[in-house]
Design an enzyme around this catalytic site. Sequence first.
Site: not given
Ligand code: SDX
Length: 396
Positions: A273, A331
């Site tokens: 998140h 989710d």
């Molecule tokens: C919602 O904003 C809100 O409030 C949204 C929401 C709402 O109610 O409106 O809460 C609803 O959208 C919830 C989120 C739903 N999305 C997902 O579940 C999709 C999977 N999650 C990722 O896409 C990700 O976690 C995000 C987009 C949700 C958040 O990304 P961040 O906080 O920007 O984190 P990041 O992308 O900078 O990741 C940090 C690290 C990275 O690794 P490194 O580059 O440091 O090696 O964590 C990794 C990312 O690759 N990572 C994941 C991951 N999420 C982040 N690795 C594996 N699986 C994941 N789900």
Amino acid sequence: QTGMFTYDPGFLSTAACQSAITYIDGDKGELLYRGYPIEQLATNCDYLETCHLLLYGELPDAAQKKDFVSRVTNHTMVNEQMQFFLRGFRRDAHPMAIMTGLVGALSAFYHDSTDINNPAHRDIAAIRLIAKMPTLVAMAYKYTIGQPYMYPRNDLSYSGNFLHMMFATPCEEYKVNPVLERALDRIFILHADHEQNASTSTVRLCGSSGTNPFAAIAAGVACLWGPAHGGANEAALNMLGDIQKNGGIENIGEFIKQVKDKNSTVKLMGFGHRVYKNYDPRAKLMQETCKEVLHEMGLENDPLFKLAMALEKIALEDDYFVSRKLYPNVDFYSGIVQRAIGIPVPLFTAVFALARNVGWMAQLNEMIGDPEYKIGRPRQLFVGSVPREVKPMAER
Ligand code: SDX
């Protein structure tokens, strides 16, 4: 220092806006709607009470609730012309494509009578949208399965009416199961608002131009569709289905390896998140709701739920996820519980949009209601070319 909440100056410089609606503490995993913890609202209130709270700042008393419910109930039908918009879609169109069109189409019926700067007009637009979203989502579903639309019924609750419009047919009555009705109502509460997430910021930016609220909400629907945002519940369920197809719980190690692989784009959908760097409080409540519905439907041994619990256990112990503060979000379980209720996977994000609509409207109202607000204009850091001369074609 704003009230009981303190922010470091660095944060304040990045804040997109000031809001009194929803507060999230990502480190503590706390979520408050107008000061009430989500856990208390999900346990003691229903969705329409929560809508009243988000829109007007207070939970309704009995008389206020009766009036609010009656206003919403009496706007659940849509103009008969709306059905003709659906005919332009292919039957296999994604429900979110249909919803983006239908919500935008509402502008065609109400925008000329909606002065966005008139609070009374914004209020009736909010009531109309809260009332009509379930009808539109059910119509989108019925259209894709070739069944006739079911009209809303004023004798049913908000979530009961939605279930009835989704699953009743003219030939066969649908008896609303109170456990499913309550579970769906709680799903709506958990998704109602979430401060300045991507789709809410889209609605604010779109609405800041003075466009009508139906168009601004349609922009929010389009943004929510993305798999990184509201589309994650559909993506999470598809992910669990793929793991199940490839060996199930025995295969989790293989899947986690792919997620960790630097060169892979595979993500653990339903995890992580932008704000919560602790457990999303909604995920805990969603997991409880999931267990209640699976029990009611005799699906305690649902393989996907067992797979989800196993995946969560592994992720909560695995350093890759722990070091990146990746916890289950709203989710992760919402797809499993919606599937157990009988809602088809492609409808999951449309259900999210149905529930989030009130948050979008409350945030839009708050922005437009602030006399200081201006049209949004995010700034950029230009990193492109320095000024240069155009050369004649022969010299290019
Ligand atoms: C919602 O904003 C809100 O409030 C949204 C929401 C709402 O109610 O409106 O809460 C609803 O959208 C919830 C989120 C739903 N999305 C997902 O579940 C999709 C999977 N999650 C990722 O896409 C990700 O976690 C995000 C987009 C949700 C958040 O990304 P961040 O906080 O920007 O984190 P990041 O992308 O900078 O990741 C940090 C690290 C990275 O690794 P490194 O580059 O440091 O090696 O964590 C990794 C990312 O690759 N990572 C994941 C991951 N999420 C982040 N690795 C594996 N699986 C994941 N789900």
